[in-house]
Design a protein around this motif. Structure first.
Motif, PDB file in Angstrom:
ATOM      1  N   ALA A   4      88.828  80.588  45.569  1.00 34.89           N
ATOM      2  CA  ALA A   4      88.705  82.005  45.878  1.00 34.89           C
ATOM      3  C   ALA A   4      87.387  82.556  45.355  1.00 34.89           C
ATOM      4  N   LYS A   5      87.000  82.130  44.157  1.00 35.87           N
ATOM      5  CA  LYS A   5      85.755  82.607  43.565  1.00 35.87           C
ATOM      6  C   LYS A   5      84.566  82.167  44.414  1.00 35.87           C
ATOM      7  N   HIS A   6      84.571  80.909  44.847  1.00 38.08           N
ATOM      8  CA  HIS A   6      83.474  80.403  45.683  1.00 38.08           C
ATOM      9  C   HIS A   6      83.422  81.154  47.009  1.00 38.08           C
ATOM     10  N   ALA A   7      84.590  81.392  47.613  1.00 34.99           N
ATOM     11  CA  ALA A   7      84.631  82.091  48.894  1.00 34.99           C
ATOM     12  C   ALA A   7      84.086  83.510  48.760  1.00 34.99           C
ATOM     13  N   MET A   8      84.439  84.200  47.668  1.00 39.78           N
ATOM     14  CA  MET A   8      83.957  85.560  47.466  1.00 39.78           C
ATOM     15  C   MET A   8      82.452  85.588  47.222  1.00 39.78           C
ATOM     16  N   GLN A   9      81.943  84.596  46.500  1.00 35.14           N
ATOM     17  CA  GLN A   9      80.500  84.531  46.282  1.00 35.14           C
ATOM     18  C   GLN A   9      79.757  84.297  47.590  1.00 35.14           C
ATOM     19  N   LEU A  10      80.339  83.491  48.470  1.00 35.82           N
ATOM     20  CA  LEU A  10      79.749  83.258  49.786  1.00 35.82           C
ATOM     21  C   LEU A  10      79.783  84.541  50.603  1.00 35.82           C
ATOM     22  N   LEU A  11      80.913  85.240  50.571  1.00 33.46           N
ATOM     23  CA  LEU A  11      81.038  86.509  51.285  1.00 33.46           C
ATOM     24  C   LEU A  11      80.028  87.519  50.755  1.00 33.46           C
ATOM     25  N   TYR A  12      79.845  87.531  49.437  1.00 32.46           N
ATOM     26  CA  TYR A  12      78.875  88.429  48.819  1.00 32.46           C
ATOM     27  C   TYR A  12      77.477  88.165  49.371  1.00 32.46           C
ATOM     28  N   LEU A  47      92.162 100.730  57.701  1.00 31.79           N
ATOM     29  CA  LEU A  47      92.023 100.017  58.972  1.00 31.79           C
ATOM     30  C   LEU A  47      92.223  98.529  58.700  1.00 31.79           C
ATOM     31  N   HIS A  48      93.346  98.009  59.147  1.00 41.37           N
ATOM     32  CA  HIS A  48      93.723  96.621  58.867  1.00 41.37           C
ATOM     33  C   HIS A  48      92.996  95.685  59.836  1.00 41.37           C
ATOM     34  N   ILE A  49      92.185  94.791  59.280  1.00 40.94           N
ATOM     35  CA  ILE A  49      91.424  93.851  60.117  1.00 40.94           C
ATOM     36  C   ILE A  49      92.137  92.516  60.238  1.00 40.94           C
ATOM     37  N   TYR A  50      92.553  91.950  59.095  1.00 42.47           N
ATOM     38  CA  TYR A  50      93.121  90.592  59.143  1.00 42.47           C
ATOM     39  C   TYR A  50      93.879  90.313  57.849  1.00 42.47           C
ATOM     40  N   GLU A  51      94.934  89.496  57.945  1.00 42.73           N
ATOM     41  CA  GLU A  51      95.623  89.028  56.742  1.00 42.73           C
ATOM     42  C   GLU A  51      96.248  87.672  57.002  1.00 42.73           C
ATOM     43  N   CYS A  52      96.143  86.775  56.019  1.00 44.35           N
ATOM     44  CA  CYS A  52      96.830  85.494  56.028  1.00 44.35           C
ATOM     45  C   CYS A  52      97.261  85.222  54.593  1.00 44.35           C
ATOM     46  N   GLU A  53      97.761  84.020  54.309  1.00 47.95           N
ATOM     47  CA  GLU A  53      98.208  83.714  52.955  1.00 47.95           C
ATOM     48  C   GLU A  53      97.052  83.685  51.966  1.00 47.95           C
ATOM     49  N   LYS A  54      95.840  83.408  52.453  1.00 51.68           N
ATOM     50  CA  LYS A  54      94.697  83.235  51.559  1.00 51.68           C
ATOM     51  C   LYS A  54      93.968  84.538  51.247  1.00 51.68           C
ATOM     52  N   PHE A  55      93.881  85.443  52.231  1.00 51.13           N
ATOM     53  CA  PHE A  55      93.153  86.682  51.982  1.00 51.13           C
ATOM     54  C   PHE A  55      93.554  87.757  52.988  1.00 51.13           C
ATOM     55  N   SER A  56      93.211  88.997  52.645  1.00 54.00           N
ATOM     56  CA  SER A  56      93.369  90.119  53.571  1.00 54.00           C
ATOM     57  C   SER A  56      92.048  90.872  53.634  1.00 54.00           C
ATOM     58  N   MET A  57      91.823  91.542  54.765  1.00 54.14           N
ATOM     59  CA  MET A  57      90.571  92.270  54.966  1.00 54.14           C
ATOM     60  C   MET A  57      90.864  93.579  55.681  1.00 54.14           C
ATOM     61  N   VAL A 155      84.872 101.846  52.737  1.00 53.29           N
ATOM     62  CA  VAL A 155      84.755 100.665  51.885  1.00 53.29           C
ATOM     63  C   VAL A 155      85.405  99.472  52.575  1.00 53.29           C
ATOM     64  N   LEU A 156      84.621  98.418  52.764  1.00 49.32           N
ATOM     65  CA  LEU A 156      85.175  97.152  53.238  1.00 49.32           C
ATOM     66  C   LEU A 156      85.833  96.471  52.044  1.00 49.32           C
ATOM     67  N   ASP A 157      87.096  96.073  52.204  1.00 49.66           N
ATOM     68  CA  ASP A 157      87.879  95.560  51.085  1.00 49.66           C
ATOM     69  C   ASP A 157      88.479  94.208  51.459  1.00 49.66           C
ATOM     70  N   VAL A 158      88.200  93.186  50.650  1.00 46.17           N
ATOM     71  CA  VAL A 158      88.741  91.848  50.888  1.00 46.17           C
ATOM     72  C   VAL A 158      89.461  91.394  49.622  1.00 46.17           C
ATOM     73  N   LEU A 159      90.732  91.004  49.764  1.00 48.53           N
ATOM     74  CA  LEU A 159      91.538  90.535  48.646  1.00 48.53           C
ATOM     75  C   LEU A 159      91.896  89.072  48.845  1.00 48.53           C
ATOM     76  N   GLY A 160      91.690  88.259  47.816  1.00 47.28           N
ATOM     77  CA  GLY A 160      92.048  86.859  47.922  1.00 47.28           C
ATOM     78  C   GLY A 160      92.715  86.343  46.648  1.00 47.28           C
ATOM     79  N   GLY A 213      98.163 103.591  57.533  1.00 47.28           N
ATOM     80  CA  GLY A 213      97.654 102.318  58.015  1.00 47.28           C
ATOM     81  C   GLY A 213      97.485 102.310  59.519  1.00 47.28           C
ATOM     82  N   LYS A 214      96.460 101.623  59.975  1.00 50.94           N
ATOM     83  CA  LYS A 214      96.185 101.521  61.409  1.00 50.94           C
ATOM     84  C   LYS A 214      95.455 100.216  61.664  1.00 50.94           C
ATOM     85  N   MET A 215      95.721  99.606  62.780  1.00 47.75           N
ATOM     86  CA  MET A 215      95.010  98.374  63.112  1.00 47.75           C
ATOM     87  C   MET A 215      93.555  98.681  63.450  1.00 47.75           C
ATOM     88  N   TYR A 216      92.691  97.836  62.987  1.00 48.26           N
ATOM     89  CA  TYR A 216      91.254  97.935  63.288  1.00 48.26           C
ATOM     90  C   TYR A 216      91.025  97.757  64.788  1.00 48.26           C
TER      91      TYR A 216
END
Length: 224
Positions: A4-12, A47-57, A155-160, A213-216
């Motif tokens: 998760a840390k590596h993925a967030m650094q890549l996203l950053y 605005l809900h963009i995407y969610e799976c077991e690994k992250f939400s956006m 604010v774009l928000d990504v949780l992992g 909440g609303k879908m993107y």
């Protein structure tokens, strides 16, 4: 956690300068960013963009004076990118490095009240887009935070990984109190540093937050 840390650094690295409001279809003149005299609280849109077991956006859209109260992200890594506007961010990390035998929790005199836990302020400042994204890690970087919109902002928000009550990642909200409000034996903090510490107490309920909440439905997001 390391993945998760590596993925967030890549996203950053991808989003630090490369993503703009128009890329995700948000503008300050959209209805999400207006307030009404009939509203008791500024209404926040997610605005809900995407969610799976690994992250939400998703994207939080806050009108002026909109507040996302102080809350935690247990076991989660959080990427936040202010797309436009000015926002005040106050964030904390739990204090875990006191000398041995030093208490970091106190029990209020009211027997039914939740205990208070000591936290250190990590950030307490205004940010205006464009600015660098922030990454909060499970134990560092300001894992507990509060957002206050100074102007309309998005604010774009990504949780992992994302919140999950079943897996023990429950979103908890907190009250905050100055360190000096309570006298605790056994805690030694230099006088000049005391303003950097506060007591946090779980809130029983959230009456000062309204999120719709609303879908993107902005521009399609595709892999390049």
């Amino acid at each position: 956690m390391c993945h998760a840390k590596h993925a967030m650094q890549l996203l950053y690295s991808i989003c630090a300068d490369g993503i703009k409001p128009e890329d995700v279809g948000v503008r300050p003149d959209m209805p999400y960013f207006r307030t009404s005299a009939t509203q008791r609280l500024p209404r926040i849109q997610y605005l809900h963009i995407y969610e799976c077991e690994k992250f939400s956006m998703g994207i939080f859209c806050l009108p002026p004076s909109g507040v996302i109260p102080l809350h935690n992200h247990p076991g989660m890594t959080v990427f936040s990118k202010l797309l436009f506007g000015t926002m005040h961010i106050k964030s904390y990390d739990w204090v875990v490095d006191l000398r041995p035998q030093s208490p970091n929790t106190i029990k209020p005199s009211e027997s039914q009240a939740p205990e208070m836990k000591l936290a250190k302020v990590k950030v307490d400042a205004d940010f205006t887009a464009p600015c660098n994204p922030s990454i909060l890690y499970p134990e560092d970087g300001g894992n507990l935070h509060c957002f206050t919109a100074v102007t309309a902002c998005a604010v774009l928000d990504v949780l992992g990984p994302p919140y999950s009550d079943a897996e023990g990642r429950h979103c908890t909200y907190y009250h905050n109190y100055p360190f000096s409000n309570f006298s605790v034996d056994g805690i030694s903090i230099p006088e000049e540093e005391k303003n950097a510490y506060e007591w946090l107490q779980e809130r029983e309920g959230i009456e000062d937050l309204e999120v719709n909440g609303k879908m993107y439905n902005g521009p399609k997001i595709v892999e390049s």
